[in-house]
Motif scaffolding. Structure first.
Motif, PDB file in Angstrom:
ATOM      1  N   VAL A 338      78.350  16.062  24.032  1.00  0.00           N
ATOM      2  CA  VAL A 338      77.865  15.705  25.369  1.00  0.00           C
ATOM      3  C   VAL A 338      78.959  14.971  26.124  1.00  0.00           C
ATOM      4  O   VAL A 338      80.000  14.623  25.576  1.00  0.00           O
ATOM      5  CB  VAL A 338      76.596  14.820  25.287  1.00  0.00           C
ATOM      6  N   ASP A 339      78.704  14.732  27.421  1.00  0.00           N
ATOM      7  CA  ASP A 339      79.681  14.037  28.261  1.00  0.00           C
ATOM      8  C   ASP A 339      79.938  12.632  27.740  1.00  0.00           C
ATOM      9  O   ASP A 339      79.009  11.888  27.433  1.00  0.00           O
ATOM     10  CB  ASP A 339      79.181  13.959  29.707  1.00  0.00           C
ATOM     11  N   GLU A 340      81.208  12.245  27.694  1.00  0.00           N
ATOM     12  CA  GLU A 340      81.564  10.931  27.157  1.00  0.00           C
ATOM     13  C   GLU A 340      81.124   9.791  28.050  1.00  0.00           C
ATOM     14  O   GLU A 340      80.932   8.677  27.593  1.00  0.00           O
ATOM     15  CB  GLU A 340      83.082  10.847  26.925  1.00  0.00           C
ATOM     16  N   GLY A 341      80.934  10.072  29.343  1.00  0.00           N
ATOM     17  CA  GLY A 341      80.621   8.994  30.271  1.00  0.00           C
ATOM     18  C   GLY A 341      79.205   8.465  30.169  1.00  0.00           C
ATOM     19  O   GLY A 341      78.882   7.431  30.716  1.00  0.00           O
ATOM     20  N   LYS A 342      78.306   9.191  29.468  1.00  0.00           N
ATOM     21  CA  LYS A 342      76.908   8.779  29.431  1.00  0.00           C
ATOM     22  C   LYS A 342      76.689   7.634  28.445  1.00  0.00           C
ATOM     23  O   LYS A 342      77.407   7.475  27.470  1.00  0.00           O
ATOM     24  CB  LYS A 342      76.025   9.968  29.044  1.00  0.00           C
ATOM     25  N   GLU A 343      75.644   6.842  28.689  1.00  0.00           N
ATOM     26  CA  GLU A 343      75.288   5.763  27.788  1.00  0.00           C
ATOM     27  C   GLU A 343      74.628   6.345  26.542  1.00  0.00           C
ATOM     28  O   GLU A 343      74.108   7.447  26.564  1.00  0.00           O
ATOM     29  CB  GLU A 343      74.334   4.797  28.487  1.00  0.00           C
ATOM     30  N   TYR A 344      74.659   5.574  25.442  1.00  0.00           N
ATOM     31  CA  TYR A 344      74.047   6.100  24.230  1.00  0.00           C
ATOM     32  C   TYR A 344      73.020   5.128  23.669  1.00  0.00           C
ATOM     33  O   TYR A 344      73.064   3.938  23.917  1.00  0.00           O
ATOM     34  CB  TYR A 344      75.109   6.422  23.169  1.00  0.00           C
ATOM     35  N   TRP A 345      72.067   5.691  22.914  1.00  0.00           N
ATOM     36  CA  TRP A 345      71.082   4.878  22.230  1.00  0.00           C
ATOM     37  C   TRP A 345      70.738   5.525  20.898  1.00  0.00           C
ATOM     38  O   TRP A 345      70.959   6.712  20.676  1.00  0.00           O
ATOM     39  CB  TRP A 345      69.825   4.656  23.074  1.00  0.00           C
ATOM     40  N   VAL A 346      70.194   4.709  20.009  1.00  0.00           N
ATOM     41  CA  VAL A 346      69.874   5.158  18.661  1.00  0.00           C
ATOM     42  C   VAL A 346      68.470   4.679  18.331  1.00  0.00           C
ATOM     43  O   VAL A 346      68.120   3.530  18.586  1.00  0.00           O
ATOM     44  CB  VAL A 346      70.867   4.578  17.633  1.00  0.00           C
ATOM     45  N   ARG A 347      67.644   5.558  17.765  1.00  0.00           N
ATOM     46  CA  ARG A 347      66.301   5.182  17.360  1.00  0.00           C
ATOM     47  C   ARG A 347      65.998   5.755  15.979  1.00  0.00           C
ATOM     48  O   ARG A 347      66.503   6.821  15.625  1.00  0.00           O
ATOM     49  CB  ARG A 347      65.255   5.668  18.375  1.00  0.00           C
ATOM     50  N   PHE A 348      65.144   5.039  15.264  1.00  0.00           N
ATOM     51  CA  PHE A 348      64.759   5.471  13.924  1.00  0.00           C
ATOM     52  C   PHE A 348      63.236   5.519  13.820  1.00  0.00           C
ATOM     53  O   PHE A 348      62.624   4.641  13.216  1.00  0.00           O
ATOM     54  CB  PHE A 348      65.341   4.535  12.865  1.00  0.00           C
ATOM     55  N   LYS A 350      59.595   7.001  12.421  1.00  0.00           N
ATOM     56  CA  LYS A 350      59.214   7.204  11.026  1.00  0.00           C
ATOM     57  C   LYS A 350      59.786   8.514  10.488  1.00  0.00           C
ATOM     58  O   LYS A 350      59.600   9.573  11.048  1.00  0.00           O
ATOM     59  CB  LYS A 350      57.690   7.208  10.904  1.00  0.00           C
ATOM     60  N   ASP A 351      60.517   8.404   9.356  1.00  0.00           N
ATOM     61  CA  ASP A 351      61.069   9.564   8.648  1.00  0.00           C
ATOM     62  C   ASP A 351      61.971  10.429   9.518  1.00  0.00           C
ATOM     63  O   ASP A 351      62.039  11.652   9.352  1.00  0.00           O
ATOM     64  CB  ASP A 351      59.935  10.429   8.067  1.00  0.00           C
ATOM     65  N   SER A 352      62.672   9.819  10.475  1.00  0.00           N
ATOM     66  CA  SER A 352      63.609  10.584  11.293  1.00  0.00           C
ATOM     67  C   SER A 352      64.643   9.639  11.886  1.00  0.00           C
ATOM     68  O   SER A 352      64.514   8.417  11.802  1.00  0.00           O
ATOM     69  CB  SER A 352      62.878  11.356  12.400  1.00  0.00           C
ATOM     70  N   ALA A 353      65.676  10.223  12.471  1.00  0.00           N
ATOM     71  CA  ALA A 353      66.734   9.434  13.110  1.00  0.00           C
ATOM     72  C   ALA A 353      67.236  10.201  14.321  1.00  0.00           C
ATOM     73  O   ALA A 353      67.475  11.410  14.248  1.00  0.00           O
ATOM     74  CB  ALA A 353      67.875   9.170  12.129  1.00  0.00           C
ATOM     75  N   ILE A 354      67.374   9.499  15.460  1.00  0.00           N
ATOM     76  CA  ILE A 354      67.812  10.138  16.705  1.00  0.00           C
ATOM     77  C   ILE A 354      69.051   9.409  17.220  1.00  0.00           C
ATOM     78  O   ILE A 354      69.022   8.203  17.470  1.00  0.00           O
ATOM     79  CB  ILE A 354      66.705  10.104  17.773  1.00  0.00           C
ATOM     80  N   PHE A 355      70.148  10.154  17.366  1.00  0.00           N
ATOM     81  CA  PHE A 355      71.402   9.605  17.894  1.00  0.00           C
ATOM     82  C   PHE A 355      71.673  10.304  19.221  1.00  0.00           C
ATOM     83  O   PHE A 355      71.943  11.510  19.242  1.00  0.00           O
ATOM     84  CB  PHE A 355      72.548   9.841  16.911  1.00  0.00           C
ATOM     85  N   HIS A 356      71.611   9.566  20.317  1.00  0.00           N
ATOM     86  CA  HIS A 356      71.714  10.154  21.657  1.00  0.00           C
ATOM     87  C   HIS A 356      73.019   9.713  22.311  1.00  0.00           C
ATOM     88  O   HIS A 356      73.288   8.526  22.469  1.00  0.00           O
ATOM     89  CB  HIS A 356      70.525   9.713  22.506  1.00  0.00           C
ATOM     90  N   ASN A 357      73.857  10.716  22.688  1.00  0.00           N
ATOM     91  CA  ASN A 357      75.154  10.431  23.317  1.00  0.00           C
ATOM     92  C   ASN A 357      75.986   9.473  22.468  1.00  0.00           C
ATOM     93  O   ASN A 357      76.667   8.577  22.985  1.00  0.00           O
ATOM     94  CB  ASN A 357      74.968   9.840  24.723  1.00  0.00           C
TER      95      ASN A 357
END
Length: 427
Positions: A338-348, A350-357
Motif C-alpha cells: 500500500v501507499d507509504e504515506g498512509k497511517e497504520y494500525w494494528v489490531r488483534f 479473537k483468533d486473528s491479527a490485522i496489520f493495516h498499512n
C-alpha cells in the motif's frame, strides 16, 4: 404528580400521532417548567433503553463506542471546556440548526424564498404564501419527523467511518432520533428556548458523569516540547483498544504490561516484573507529536510512563528459541503493498491479527503477539502492507503467511532480550 405526568404524556402522544405547527405559548412559566421536567423523565427512561440496546449490539463486535470522536475530544480537551461545549454551546447551536425552522414563523429561509415572489406582484405573493402555508400544514408531520431523523443521522459523523457503520447507522443513532422527537415537541409546543433547556439538561445528565470520572481519574497530562502525552488509570468500563498512527498513539483500557509492550516493542511474553498485580492494572494512554507529524517519539512516552507508574526498566539477555521472518515470494507480498504515506494500525481480534498499512520493518516485531515468540527479520524492505491473518496457531499462521503473502517464519536460536520492570514506592 400523577395528574401532571398523565396530562403531559397524553399531550405528547396526541402531538406525536399527528404533529401540528400549533404552539401553546400562553401557558405560565411554572406550567412550562413542569412539562419540561416530565418530558425529561421520559427522555432519561427512553435513553436508558436505547443505551442498553446499543450495548447489546456492541457486545456482538459489530461496532465499538471507542471509535466515537467525542472520546478523542475528551482525551485532549480540558474537562471544563468540554463541559461548557457539551452542555451549553453545542445544544444551543443544534437547536438553532435543527429545530428553529420547525415553526413557519421562524423558518426564515422558507419565508425568504416566498418573499421573492413579490416580483410577480403583491397579489401573486399573497397567493404563493397561502399555498406554501397550506402545503406546510398538510405535510407538517413529515417535516417534523424528517427533522428528527436528520438530527439523529447527522450524529453518525461522531464515529470513524467504515462499511459496518454505514449499515448500522440507523440503529446507532436511535438515541439521537428519540431525543430529536422530544426536543422537537417542546420546541413546537412552547418555543426554542424550552427545547434548548431540555437539550442542555439531557447532555448534562449523560455527559457530566463521564467528564467528572475522566477529570477526577488519577492521571498525568503534559505537553513536553510539542509531545502531548496523557496517561490515566482506566475507571470506565471501556473496550480495550490500541491504535497506532504515524504521529500518535491511542490506547484504551489496557494493562500496563500491554502498554509497555506497545511502547517498547517487547512482546508481553518477554516482559517480567517484581509486582505482577501492578503490571496488570488498566490505563488509558494518548500521545500525539505536535512538533513533527511524521514520527512517534516512544522514548518520550516511556519517560513519562515510568515516572507516572513509578517503575524502572532494565534488560536481561537469555539464549532461547526464536522465529526468523523471511521473504519467500516477493511477487505475492507486493500484491498487498500500500501507499507509504498512509497511517497504520494494528489490531488483534479473537483468533486473528490485522496489520493495516504496516511497515515491513515493524511487522516482525508485531508478529510476536500472535506467535508468542521473539521474531526477527534481516530484510531491509522499505514498504508498507495490509496483512490479515485469520488464525494464530503457529502452523496455520505460518501456512497462511506463506500461501497468501509469500512470507515464512522459521525456527532459530538467538540471545533474546527480556524487559524487566521494577516498581518503586511512590515518593
Amino acid at each position: 404528580m400523577n395528574k401532571i405526568l398523565k396530562n403531559a404524556y397524553s399531550d405528547l402522544f396526541i402531538f406525536l400521532k399527528k404533529p401540528v405547527d400549533a404552539p401553546t405559548n400562553n401557558r405560565p412559566i411554572a406550567s412550562k417548567a413542569k412539562r419540561l421536567f416530565t418530558i425529561l423523565l421520559l427522555d432519561i427512561s427512553l435513553m436508558a433503553i436505547c443505551l442498553l440496546l446499543l450495548k447489546i449490539i456492541e457486545s456482538t463486535g459489530l461496532y465499538s463506542t471507542n471509535d466515537n470522536k467525542l472520546n478523542e475530544l475528551l482525551k485532549t480537551m480540558p474537562a471544563a471546556v468540554f463541559a461548557i461545549l457539551g452542555v451549553l454551546i453545542i445544544p444551543f447551536t443544534e437547536e438553532v440548526i435543527f429545530r428553529l425552522y420547525l415553526r413557519y414563523n421562524t423558518n426564515y429561509l422558507l419565508r425568504f424564498l416566498v418573499s421573492l415572489s413579490f416580483v410577480a406582484g403583491k397579489k401573486n405573493k399573497v397567493r404563493v404564501e397561502a399555498w406554501v402555508k397550506k402545503i406546510w400544514h398538510q405535510q407538517y408531520r413529515y417535516i417534523f419527523y424528517l427533522a428528527a431523523l436528520l438530527f439523529g443521522f447527522i450524529h453518525i459523523f461522531n464515529y470513524e467511518y467504515d462499511l459496518k457503520m454505514l449499515i448500522l447507522f440507523p440503529l446507532i443513532t436511535i438515541p439521537q432520533i428519540v431525543a430529536g422527537i422530544l426536543l422537537g415537541y417542546l420546541r413546537v409546543r412552547f418555543n426554542l428556548i424550552w427545547g434548548f433547556f431540555l437539550h442542555a439538561l439531557h447532555n448534562a445528565i449523560f455527559l457530566l458523569p463521564v467528564i467528572f470520572l475522566a477529570a477526577s481519574a488519577n492521571k498525568v497530562e503534559v505537553n513536553d516540547n510539542g509531545q502531548y502525552i496523557k496517561i490515566e488509570k482506566s475507571l470506565l468500563k471501556e473496550k480495550t483498544g490500541m491504535s497506532f498512527y504515524k504521529d500518535s498513539i491511542s490506547i484504551t483500557n489496557s494493562s500496563l504490561k500491554d502498554i509497555v509492550s506497545a511502547t517498547t516493542g517487547y512482546n508481553a511474553q518477554f516482559i517480567e516484573s517484581n509486582n505482577e498485580n501492578l503490571l496488570a492494572e488498566k490505563y488509558n494512554l494518548y500521545y500525539k507529536n505536535r512538533a513533527d507529524s511524521t514520527r512517534l517519539n516512544k522514548t518520550k512516552i516511556n519517560e513519562h510512563l515510568t515516572k507516572f507508574c513509578h517503575f524502572e526498566l532494565s534488560i536481561e539477555q537469555r539464549s532461547e528459541g526464536v522465529l526468523k521472518l523471511i521473504i519467500e515470494d516477493t511477487l505475492k507480498l507486493n500484491q498487498h503493498k500500500v501507499d507509504e504515506g498512509k497511517e497504520y494500525w494494528v489490531r488483534f481480534p479473537k483468533d486473528s491479527a490485522i496489520f493495516h498499512n504496516t511497515p515491513f520493518q515493524a511487522l516482525a516485531s508485531l508478529l510476536q503477539t500472535p506467535t508468542q515468540k521473539k521474531v526477527f527479520s534481516n530484510d531491509t524492505l522499505q514498504a508498507r502492507f495490509n496483512i490479515t491473518l485469520q488464525a494464530t496457531e503457529p502452523e496455520m499462521l505460518n501456512e497462511q503467511l506463506t500461501s497468501v503473502y509469500g512470507l515464512r517464519l522459521i525456527d532459530s536460536t538467538a540471545e533474546v532480550e527480556h524487559l524487566v520492570i521494577k516498581f518503586n514506592a511512590p515518593k
